[in-house]
Design an enzyme around this catalytic site. Structure first.
Site, PDB file in Angstrom:
ATOM      1  N   ALA A 135       3.182  -9.788 -25.444  1.00 46.33           N
ATOM      2  CA  ALA A 135       4.480  -9.435 -24.872  1.00 46.33           C
ATOM      3  C   ALA A 135       5.550  -8.716 -25.922  1.00 46.33           C
ATOM      4  CB  ALA A 135       4.405  -9.282 -23.129  1.00 46.33           C
ATOM      5  N   CYS A 146      11.924 -19.020 -24.276  1.00 45.70           N
ATOM      6  CA  CYS A 146      12.217 -18.210 -25.641  1.00 45.70           C
ATOM      7  C   CYS A 146      13.799 -18.505 -25.725  1.00 45.70           C
ATOM      8  CB  CYS A 146      12.063 -17.319 -25.104  1.00 45.70           C
ATOM      9  SG  CYS A 146      10.073 -16.765 -25.158  1.00 45.70           S
TER      10      CYS A 146
END
Length: 395
Positions: free
Chosen positions: A73, A330
Site C-alpha cells: 500500500a 509504521c
C-alpha cells in the site's frame, strides 16, 4: 522462547496456510518470469498473474485490467498521489487529505506541499471521521485529488466513503478520489463502482497474505484515470509500476483475496464476538477506561483503549504475555504520541497510556481470556504503584 499471544493484526497478519500452499510452487518448479513470452515457463507465470489479478479485482468489484500490482500500500499510495498530482506546471493543484491518515499518506502530502502543491489537512471529529461540511468547505475549483483513509489503522474508525465521494464530485466533478484501504479490504464489503472511487490502495500482509506485495486499483472509465509515471523501466503493469513481477507474492495476494471474499461474512461475525468479549472484559473490571474510535462505525477487529492514571512503560512491560501495540507499527520508532489520538482530542498523557488490539483470524477464546487477565492485572498493578490501590476497580 515462548512467544506472546498475537493481538497486533493491524500491523500485519500471519500468512494463511492456504495462501502459503498456493505460493510454494512458484518458488520452485513454476519459477518463470511472466515477461518471458516465448516459452511455457513464462506462460505459466503469466497465467498465475492473470488469475491473481482476477481474484483481487473480484474482492473489490473492479475490472481485472484496473488492478496494478505493487510492493504494498505504501508504494500504491505513492503512485496514486504523485501520479495524479505530482507536477506543478504553471498552476497550483489542490490536494485534500486528513490529519489522521496513515503516516505514508501524510509524508507524501507534506512532500507534495514542499514541491508547491496546495495541501489541506482536514480535521476530524471526536470519533476520527471526516465531517462532510468540513470537506465541502475545503473543496476549491483547483482541487485535483482527495486522498482519504477508508478505515483508520489505529482506532479502526470507518469513514463514510460513499457519501464523501458523492458530495465531493457534486461540488467539483473533475476531482479524483483515492482511498487508502489497507485496513478495510477483506474486512468490509467493498465495491469500487458503488462507491465511485477512482483509486484504491491495498496490501497483502493485512489480509493473511505475504509481505512485500500489494495492489492499486485505477479506474479505467467514467472517468479513465491517467497517472504520470513515478518509476521508469521496461513497461510491466502498463508502465505504471515497471519491474519484474513478484510472482509468488502476487499468487499469495490473489489467494488471500479469494479467501477473504469467500469467508468474510462468517469471519467478521466471529472476530466481532471476540473483540466485544475483550472490550467488555476489560471495561467490566477497570474504571477510567476510554475506548477510542467510533462506537459502531469501526472495524470489528479493532480495540483501541486508553487507561487513565497509568504509566506507559510500566503498562507495556506488564503486558509482555500479549503482543499489542501502543500505536501504528509504521511509526513505532517515533516516540511522539499518536497523531491520530491527538487529532481526536486525547491528552498527551492519555494517548501514551493506550493499547491497540487487532483481533484476527487465528485468535481464540483462550487468547482473549489471557489478554483480559493480562491487561486488567497490568493496569491494576500500575495504578497501585502510582496511587496506592486507588482507581483500580470498576466495582
Amino acid at each position: 522462547m515462548k512467544m506472546p499471544i498475537y493481538f497486533d493484526c493491524h500491523a500485519t497478519t500471519p500468512v494463511d496456510p492456504r495462501v502459503m500452499e498456493a505460493m510454494l510452487p512458484y518458488f520452485t518448479q513454476n519459477f518463470g518470469n511472466p515477461a518471458s513470452t516465448s516459452h511455457s515457463h513464462g506462460w505459466q507465470a503469466e497465467a498465475a498473474i492473470t488469475k491473481a489479478r482476477a481474484q483481487v479485482a473480484a474482492l473489490i468489484g473492479a475490472r481485472e485490467k484496473e488492478i496494478i500490482f505493487t510492493s504494498g500500500a505504501t508504494e500504491s499510495n505513492n503512485i496514486a498521489l504523485f501520479g495524479a498530482i505530482g507536477k506543478v506546471n504553471g498552476h497550483v493543484p489542490h490536494l485534500i487529505t486528513t490529519q489522521v491518515e496513515h503516516s505514508c499518506v501524510l509524508s507524501i502530502s507534506k512532500e507534495l506541499k514542499e514541491r508547491g502543491v496546495d495541501v489541506t489537512f482536514l480535521p476530524v471529529n471526536k470519533f476520527g471521521q471526516v465531517e462532510i461540511e468540513t470537506l465541502l468547505n475545503s473543496i476549491k475549483p483547483q482541487t485535483a485529488l482527495i486522498s482519504i483513509i477508508f478505515a483508520n489503522n489505529e482506532i479502526g474508525t470507518i469513514n463514510p466513503i460513499k457519501e464523501i465521494v458523492k458530495v465531493a464530485k457534486e461540488k467539483n466533478k473533475n476531482l479524483l478520489v483515492h482511498v487508502d484501504a489497507a485496513q478495510a479490504v477483506g474486512k468490509l464489503p467493498i465495491d469500487v463502482n458503488d462507491l465511485n472511487i477512482d483509486m484504491l490502495s491495498l496490501s497483502a500482509h493485512k489480509i493473511y497474505g505475504p509481505k512485500g506485495v500489494g495492489a492499486l486499483f485505477i479506474r479505467s472509465k467514467e472517468p479513465r484515470v491517467k497517472l504520470d509515471p513515478v518509476v521508469f523501466g521496461s513497461g510491466q503493469e502498463r508502465g505504471i509500476r515497471p519491474g519484474t513481477l513478484n510472482v509468488p507474492g502476487i499468487v499469495g495476494l490473489g489467494k488471500a483475496a479469494e479467501i477473504c471474499q469467500n469467508d468474510m461474512a462468517e469471519e467478521v461475525k466471529r472476530i466481532k464476538r471476540l473483540r466485544d468479549k475483550l472490550e467488555n472484559g476489560i471495561k467490566s473490571q477497570l474504571e477510567n477506561v476510554t475506548v477510542n474510535g467510533h462506537p459502531t462505525e469501526r472495524l470489528v477487529m479493532n480495540l483501541n483503549v486508553s487507561f487513565d492514571n497509568a504509566t506507559p512503560d510500566f503498562l507495556l512491560d506488564n503486558c509482555s504475555a500479549i503482543a499489542v501495540s501502543s500505536g501504528s507499527a509504521c511509526s513505532s520508532a517515533n516516540m511522539a504520541p499518536s497523531h491520530v489520538l491527538a487529532a481526536i482530542g486525547l491528552t498527551e498523557e492519555l494517548a501514551r497510556c493506550t493499547l491497540r488490539f487487532g483481533v484476527g483470524r487465528m485468535t481464540t477464546e483462550s487468547d482473549v481470556d489471557t489478554a483480559i487477565t493480562t491487561v486488567v492485572n497490568a493496569v491494576k498493578k500500575c495504578r497501585q504503584v502510582r496511587f496506592g490501590g486507588k482507581h483500580d476497580s470498576a466495582n
